[in-house]
Design an enzyme around this catalytic site. Structure first.
Site, PDB file in Angstrom:
ATOM      1  N   HIS A 290       9.699  43.656 120.687  1.00 47.57           N
ATOM      2  CA  HIS A 290       8.772  44.777 120.913  1.00 47.57           C
ATOM      3  C   HIS A 290       7.369  44.420 120.407  1.00 47.57           C
ATOM      4  CE1 HIS A 290       7.715  49.131 121.245  1.00 47.57           C
ATOM      5  NE2 HIS A 290       6.873  48.807 120.270  1.00 47.57           N
ATOM      6  N   GLU A 291       7.301  43.986 119.158  1.00 48.12           N
ATOM      7  CA  GLU A 291       5.987  43.676 118.577  1.00 48.12           C
ATOM      8  C   GLU A 291       5.366  42.456 119.254  1.00 48.12           C
ATOM      9  OE1 GLU A 291       4.700  45.978 116.898  1.00 48.12           O
ATOM     10  OE2 GLU A 291       6.550  47.083 116.483  1.00 48.12           O
ATOM     11  N   HIS A 294       3.535  43.603 122.241  1.00 51.89           N
ATOM     12  CA  HIS A 294       2.196  44.096 121.890  1.00 51.89           C
ATOM     13  C   HIS A 294       1.262  42.909 121.651  1.00 51.89           C
ATOM     14  CE1 HIS A 294       2.784  48.396 121.528  1.00 51.89           C
ATOM     15  NE2 HIS A 294       3.738  48.294 120.629  1.00 51.89           N
ATOM     16  N   GLU A 320       1.962  50.250 124.953  1.00 52.67           N
ATOM     17  CA  GLU A 320       3.410  50.478 124.831  1.00 52.67           C
ATOM     18  C   GLU A 320       4.161  49.956 126.055  1.00 52.67           C
ATOM     19  OE1 GLU A 320       5.434  51.381 122.340  1.00 52.67           O
ATOM     20  OE2 GLU A 320       3.674  51.497 121.044  1.00 52.67           O
TER      21      GLU A 320
HETATM   22 MG    MG Z   1       4.999  49.989 119.798  1.00 54.47          MG
END
Ligand code: MG
Length: 528
Positions: A290-291, A294, A320
């Site tokens: 997830h990170e 980003h 997101e």
């Molecule tokens: Mg996030």
């Protein structure tokens, strides 16, 4: 040549040189704007670094002085951004923008900065100070209330914050709902009305779909994930996955924190964190992906545009979408694990040698209504966000009272997820956002998931054999697609323009609904 023709030629020459003169002046003004923005961006990057350190390595006792450093920097930034010189400069450039005298890139910079500037200017310094002081205090009080699982501890502060946020909406102005003035900070141009329509479509799909899953006879065993996983090995594997999907360690770091996050100081220094659980290896992997999603966005912004909106991410929703696309559509897919499962087995042979890929895949994708948003699966996650959106909109519009919050929260949880909330800590007090004054932030999570499904569907139709590539551990084409269609543009296009250019249409809930229907229909053997 006649005298008249000569005079006309002269006049053209004179006019042309006057125009050139104006353009030079305009270019000078624009360069000055860029220089000032660069200085402001370096200051905010420093702020971000202090925050990063605060969340990772700062000793406990450093907190008080750090808070003062941060507020001093914030005041310097505010003063520079709203100074009379800056106002004069941006106002002049804005009038040139209105006259249509700027090129596409310059127009984007001036338009975006003008917008931020106009908002900032409407907020008096005393108001900003009061809000920042109130939310700084509220953070500790919220944490204490959560520890004691007692909403009444937090209630007076939350009432004060809501009063201030409503005042903020009045100060900056809005159409229809005061909530629109707040959501605008995180997702420019999004409105409560539009979000409500999208969320209603989602609710109409998710609630009955969840019932179908719950009444299916499929019994997924998640106990198989439980074990005793060496943290060092988890760290090594998480790093390896992040690197393989494209995270550049020469331009980034990987650390640990209580709440995983990403910080991009500039495209060549982007840092991610994760947290490890000794009993389960999947949460660390999932939050790392997830990170990293980003971070890939931040590393993909153009270095040459650093300091201007052309070098900044478009919106939280788009941000997101990048983390969600990698975490869910890629990182929880069967092709992804076809490649990584044998590797996972090499790291933890005593555990995974006995479990089949199919059982592992089902276990990491189990759908089970739960109390905590951050632990929710892909199907129920949107319902957690919906609940918060409805409540915060009503709070800001004043149609519900803070004192009634726990009851409303619990009632809605039962209505949407079919579960009872046992205490405030696992209910209304679970998220940090409201204590920080972040009203209008929650919807961006779901908006991001909708964008993610739409982007992924477009990428899949444009990249031949994408899923075969993923199953072979090849992520380059996907990253290239995201770079080309999203990352490099910064704020050049609005969200609507960006998604339309990349996928051929505006944001639609259809892609997410199709994705969930197909994936979970297969996992749970549902007839669709
Ligand atoms: Mg996030």
């Amino acid at each position: 040549m006649s005298a008249v023709a000569l005079a006309e030629e002269d006049e053209v020459r004179v006019r042309f040189s006057a125009l050139r003169q104006k353009q030079f002046v305009l270019m000078d003004k624009f360069s000055e704007l860029k220089a000032r923005l660069l200085e402001l961006t370096h200051l905010s990057s420093s702020t971000a670094l202090l925050h990063w350190d605060l969340e990772t390595y700062m000793p406990k006792r450093g907190a008080a002085a750090r808070a003062r450093s941060l507020s001093s920097l914030a005041a310097v930034i505010h003063d520079k951004f709203t100074s009379p010189e800056f106002e004069k400069l941006i106002t002049e450039l804005k009038s040139n923008l209105d006259k249509g005298l700027l090129g596409e890139a310059e127009a984007c910079v001036v338009r975006e900065i003008w917008r931020d500037f106009s908002r900032e200017k409407k907020l008096p310094r005393e108001f900003i100070e009061e809000l920042s002081l109130t939310t700084a205090e509220a953070h500790h009080i919220w944490a204490e209330a959560r520890r004691k699982s007692d909403f009444s501890v937090f209630r007076p502060k939350l009432e004060k914050i809501i009063e201030l946020k409503r005042k903020e909406a009045e100060l900056v102005g809005y159409k229809n709902s005061p909530y629109n003035a707040l959501i605008d900070v995180y997702e420019k141009d999004a409105t409560a009305e539009e979000v409500s329509i999208l969320f209603e479509e989602l609710k109409n799909f998710l609630v009955p779909f969840l019932k179908k899953i719950e009444s299916s006879k499929k019994n997924i065993d998640t106990e198989i994930l439980k074990g005793d996983y060496d943290i060092g090995k988890q760290r090594e594997l998480s790093r390896e996955i992040a690197e393989k999907i494209g995270f550049d360690f020469e331009k980034g770091r990987f650390d640990e924190s209580t709440h995983p996050f990403t910080s991009g100081f500039n495209p060549e220094d982007v840092r991610i964190t994760t947290r490890f659980d000794k009993r389960d290896v999947f949460p660390a992997i999932s939050s790392t992906i997830h990170e990293a999603g980003h971070a890939l966005y931040e590393q993909g912004l153009k270095v040459k545009h650093f300091g201007t909106p052309l070098g900044e991410s478009r919106s939280l929703g788009i941000h997101e979408s990048q983390s969600g696309l990698w975490e869910n559509l890629v990182g929880k897919s069967l092709p992804f694990w076809k490649y990584w499962y044998p590797r996972l087995g090499e790291f933890f042979p005593e555990h995974f040698s006995k479990i089949s890929l199919g059982d592992f895949y089902k276990a990491i994708n189990v759908v089970r209504p739960s109390l905590i948003r951050t632990e929710a699966d892909e199907v129920t996650y949107g319902l957690h966000v919906l609940l918060r959106f409805e409540i915060e909109k009503d709070l800001i519009e004043g149609s519900i009272e803070v004192g009634d919050l726990p009851e409303i929260w619990n009632q809605k949880t039962e209505e949407l997820l079919g579960i009872k909330v046992p205490d405030d800590a696992r209910g209304v007090l679970q998220d940090v956002h409201w204590s920080g004054g972040s009203f209008g932030y929650f919807p961006t999570y779901t908006i991001g998931n909708l964008y993610a499904a739409q982007f992924y569907s477009a990428a899949k139709s444009q990249i031949l054999d994408l899923e075969e590539e993923i199953a072979g551990g090849q992520f380059g084409h996907l990253l290239e697609w995201l770079r080309k269609n999203i990352h490099i543009h910064g704020k050049l296009y609005s969200q609507d323009e960006l998604v339309t250019r990349a996928t051929g249409e505006k944001l639609s809930s259809k892609y997410f609904i199709d994705y969930i229907t197909k994936k979970y229909g297969e996992i749970y053997g549902l007839k669709t």
